[in-house]
Design an enzyme around this catalytic site. Structure first.
Site, PDB file in Angstrom:
ATOM      1  N   ASP A  36       1.054  -1.086   0.108  1.00 24.12           N
ATOM      2  CA  ASP A  36       0.014  -0.023   0.073  1.00 24.12           C
ATOM      3  C   ASP A  36       0.807   1.347   0.026  1.00 24.12           C
ATOM      4  OD1 ASP A  36      -3.392   0.471   1.147  1.00 24.12           O
ATOM      5  OD2 ASP A  36      -1.880   2.468   0.934  1.00 24.12           O
ATOM      6  N   ILE A  37       0.433   2.304  -0.736  1.00 22.41           N
ATOM      7  CA  ILE A  37       1.307   3.289  -0.806  1.00 22.41           C
ATOM      8  C   ILE A  37       1.183   4.165   0.301  1.00 22.41           C
ATOM      9  CG2 ILE A  37      -0.445   4.842  -1.824  1.00 22.41           C
ATOM     10  CD1 ILE A  37       1.656   5.987  -3.876  1.00 22.41           C
ATOM     11  N   ASN A  92     -13.190  -3.640   1.757  1.00 23.24           N
ATOM     12  CA  ASN A  92     -14.078  -2.791   1.958  1.00 23.24           C
ATOM     13  C   ASN A  92     -15.051  -2.609   0.738  1.00 23.24           C
ATOM     14  OD1 ASN A  92     -12.975  -1.588   4.268  1.00 23.24           O
ATOM     15  ND2 ASN A  92     -11.586  -0.338   3.048  1.00 23.24           N
ATOM     16  N   VAL A 101     -11.012   2.811  -3.705  1.00 21.12           N
ATOM     17  CA  VAL A 101     -10.707   2.119  -5.045  1.00 21.12           C
ATOM     18  C   VAL A 101     -11.580   0.915  -5.520  1.00 21.12           C
ATOM     19  CG1 VAL A 101      -8.610   1.015  -6.580  1.00 21.12           C
ATOM     20  CG2 VAL A 101      -8.051   2.842  -4.685  1.00 21.12           C
ATOM     21  N   HIS A 105      -9.735  -5.591  -3.443  1.00 21.98           N
ATOM     22  CA  HIS A 105      -8.397  -5.810  -3.023  1.00 21.98           C
ATOM     23  C   HIS A 105      -8.696  -6.319  -1.441  1.00 21.98           C
ATOM     24  CE1 HIS A 105      -9.522  -1.522  -2.677  1.00 21.98           C
ATOM     25  NE2 HIS A 105      -8.851  -1.609  -1.495  1.00 21.98           N
ATOM     26  N   HIS A 107      -6.906  -6.236   2.089  1.00 20.77           N
ATOM     27  CA  HIS A 107      -5.796  -5.455   2.773  1.00 20.77           C
ATOM     28  C   HIS A 107      -5.223  -6.510   3.744  1.00 20.77           C
ATOM     29  CE1 HIS A 107      -6.989  -1.284   2.248  1.00 20.77           C
ATOM     30  NE2 HIS A 107      -8.042  -1.637   1.854  1.00 20.77           N
TER      31      HIS A 107
END
Ligand code: AMP
Length: 119
Positions: A36-37, A92, A101, A105, A107
């Site tokens: 993750d950024i 989510n 986004v 995905h 996490h």
């Protein structure tokens, strides 16, 4: 949708294709994982299907891919050496789920004691 299963304008599709750089930690024929950024824990990795799927809400009829994504998330957690101390898998969906986004995905979070509060 493009013929390769990507979605025009999707940032995670661009990361998965390599068009946008990422710190990739895992890849197989159906799943990609990258850091993750904006990490919320010492280990914070996002695990996503290569095929564009907007969220977990679209995947209940594809249990094979669902299983592949979740298995890859566990593999990432183990590779990050989180199994002994513990980790959290989270995804989510939609506005109230705080999804930012719209490409599914999971996490993978760990490396510190996480809050027991989930919302
Ligand atoms: P969510 O809010 O569950 O949709 O999570 C989206 C996540 O994507 C956030 O934790 C962001 O920090 C992360 N993110 C957004 N852009 C990038 C990027 N270019 N590379 C890596 N992670 C990103």
């Amino acid at each position: 949708m493009n013929s390769d299963g990507s979605a025009p304008g999707c940032i995670f599709c661009a990361i998965i294709s390599g068009e946008i750089p990422s710190d990739r930690v895992y890849a197989d024929d159906q799943v990609v994982a990258f850091r993750d950024i904006d990490p919320q824990a010492p280990s914070h990795v996002l695990v996503a299907p290569r095929r564009h799927v907007a969220s977990i809400d679209e995947l209940k009829d594809d249990q094979e891919l669902l299983g592949r994504v979740m298995a890859a998330a566990v593999t990432v957690a183990q590779t990050e050496n989180l199994a002994e101390t513990g980790y959290r898998l989270a995804t989510n969906h939609g506005r109230d789920g705080a999804q930012s986004v719209a490409h599914l995905h999971i996490h993978v979070l760990g490396g510190r004691a996480l809050s027991g509060r989930l919302g």
